[in-house]
Design an enzyme around this catalytic site. Structure first.
Site, short mmCIF file in Angstrom:
data_model
loop_
_atom_site.label_atom_id
_atom_site.label_comp_id
_atom_site.label_asym_id
_atom_site.label_seq_id
_atom_site.Cartn_x
_atom_site.Cartn_y
_atom_site.Cartn_z
N HIS A 135 0.84 -1.20 0.00
CA HIS A 135 0.00 0.00 0.00
C HIS A 135 0.87 1.25 0.00
O HIS A 135 2.08 1.18 0.22
CB HIS A 135 -0.92 0.02 1.24
CG HIS A 135 -0.17 0.16 2.52
ND1 HIS A 135 0.49 -0.89 3.12
CD2 HIS A 135 0.05 1.24 3.33
CE1 HIS A 135 1.07 -0.48 4.23
NE2 HIS A 135 0.83 0.82 4.38
N ASP B 172 0.58 5.14 1.88
CA ASP B 172 -0.15 5.58 3.07
C ASP B 172 -1.33 6.50 2.73
O ASP B 172 -1.19 7.47 1.98
CB ASP B 172 0.79 6.26 4.06
CG ASP B 172 1.62 5.22 4.81
OD1 ASP B 172 1.15 4.07 4.94
OD2 ASP B 172 2.74 5.56 5.23
N ARG C 198 5.77 6.59 14.28
CA ARG C 198 5.49 7.00 12.90
C ARG C 198 4.99 8.44 12.85
O ARG C 198 4.14 8.84 13.64
CB ARG C 198 4.41 6.06 12.37
CG ARG C 198 3.91 6.24 10.98
CD ARG C 198 2.92 5.09 10.76
NE ARG C 198 2.37 5.04 9.44
CZ ARG C 198 1.23 5.62 9.10
NH1 ARG C 198 0.55 6.35 9.96
NH2 ARG C 198 0.77 5.47 7.88
C1 SIN Z 1 3.12 1.42 7.63
O1 SIN Z 1 2.52 0.73 6.83
O2 SIN Z 1 2.98 2.65 7.65
C2 SIN Z 1 4.05 0.78 8.65
C3 SIN Z 1 5.09 -0.08 8.05
C4 SIN Z 1 5.89 -0.86 9.06
O3 SIN Z 1 5.59 -0.87 10.26
O4 SIN Z 1 6.87 -1.50 8.65
#
Ligand code: SIN
Length: 296
Positions: free
Chosen positions: A113, A115, A287
């Site tokens: 995907h 984001d 994140r």
């Molecule tokens: C995400 O899909 O934003 C996170 C990816 C991850 O934790 O490796």
């Protein structure tokens, strides 16, 4: 996939004064050492901007970042937006903690995907910092969508150019791994605020990157639901074929995490996939996302 592929900056990276950069594969990605993101000069940041435009995904090793350092670094790229699908980290509205406990079955981000393509203006960049890594596994793979677009046959690109796709939260929410109503387990506290339950945005199948001017395929199995004006079942065969094309191994690189690694990726020209292969071990990441523009 028959023809040899290469994203040119991977084989001939620019020279950088402020860090050492090593490309990861012929498709995308570079590891960077020799710079501290918590004490970054403007000149070093300008080189990082050049490096992300060339390599699409940068992994900075051996960092020691407090939450505020990550937010400060992210702000250099633009507006750092709270992510509405998860409770933010205590005291830091701009950060989401992605937590996989040892007993988790599903993970966060476990499908190819980009984001939040359901947003009218999806995030330009995501910055993910590793706090706790499993002893093995939990890698993240990335795929170069400039290559995905440029390697399609001319007649296919001509047919796709100008088409638009709907991206819908009905396909999944924040965790990308489960669909609405599922009881599958992940420790990241994902919840869907009012107004996002049936969020749909319509974006071009191929978008032009605002910095590089190159076109990238913008189709992802996480959120793309149907071509504009066609039903989901009419759309699915071509959409699935494009999503599969976008993640063939020659377009990818894979990051192995260590505590203290920060990865930044450009959502406008990459897909990513969080590997779910570390059952029995925790994985904790922080994140941040940087606001993007309406895809054109
Ligand atoms: C995400 O899909 O934003 C996170 C990816 C991850 O934790 O490796």
């Amino acid at each position: 996939m028959q023809d040899a592929v290469l994203h040119p900056p991977q084989a001939a990276p620019a020279h950088y004064e402020h860090f050492r950069l090593a490309p990861l594969t012929g498709a995308l990605g570079a590891e960077i050492v020799g710079v501290s993101l918590a004490n970054l000069s403007d000149a070093a940041f300008r080189e990082i901007e050049r490096a992300i435009a060339d390599h699409l995904v940068l992994a900075f090793r051996d960092q020691s970042l407090e939450p505020v350092d990550q937010i400060t670094f992210a702000r250099r790229f633009g507006i750092v937006e709270p992510w509405p699908y998860a409770r933010p980290m205590d005291g830091y509205p701009e950060l989401t903690e992605l937590v996989s406990e040892a007993g988790d079955i599903n993970n966060f981000g476990g499908s190819w995907h980009t984001d939040s393509s359901t947003f009218a203006k999806p995030p330009a960049y995501t910055l993910l910092y590793c706090v706790t890594a499993p002893p093995v596994g939990g890698d993240t793979s990335f795929a170069n969508q400039y290559l995905a677009w440029s390697t399609l046959p001319d007649d296919v690109r001509a047919a796709l150019d100008g088409l638009r796709l709907e991206h819908s939260t009905a396909r999944g929410f924040g965790d990308h791994s489960r669909s609405r109503g599922s009881t599958a387990v992940t420790s990241t506290p994902v919840s869907v605020p009012p107004g996002h339950e049936d969020l749909v945005s319509i974006h071009p199948v191929a978008r032009t990157h605002p910095v590089t001017g190159h076109k990238a395929l913008y189709v992802n199995s996480g959120f793309s639901s149907n071509f504009e004006g066609r039903t989901e079942s009419e759309s699915r065969p071509l959409m699935n074929a494009l999503a599969a094309h976008g993640s063939i191994p020659e377009f990818t690189c894979r990051i192995r995490w260590q505590p203290g690694t920060l990865v930044i990726w450009d959502n406008r020209c990459t897909l990513h996939y969080a590997h779910n292969d570390y059952r029995g071990h925790p994985r904790i990441m922080r994140r941040a996302v940087v606001a993007g523009e309406r895809p054109v």
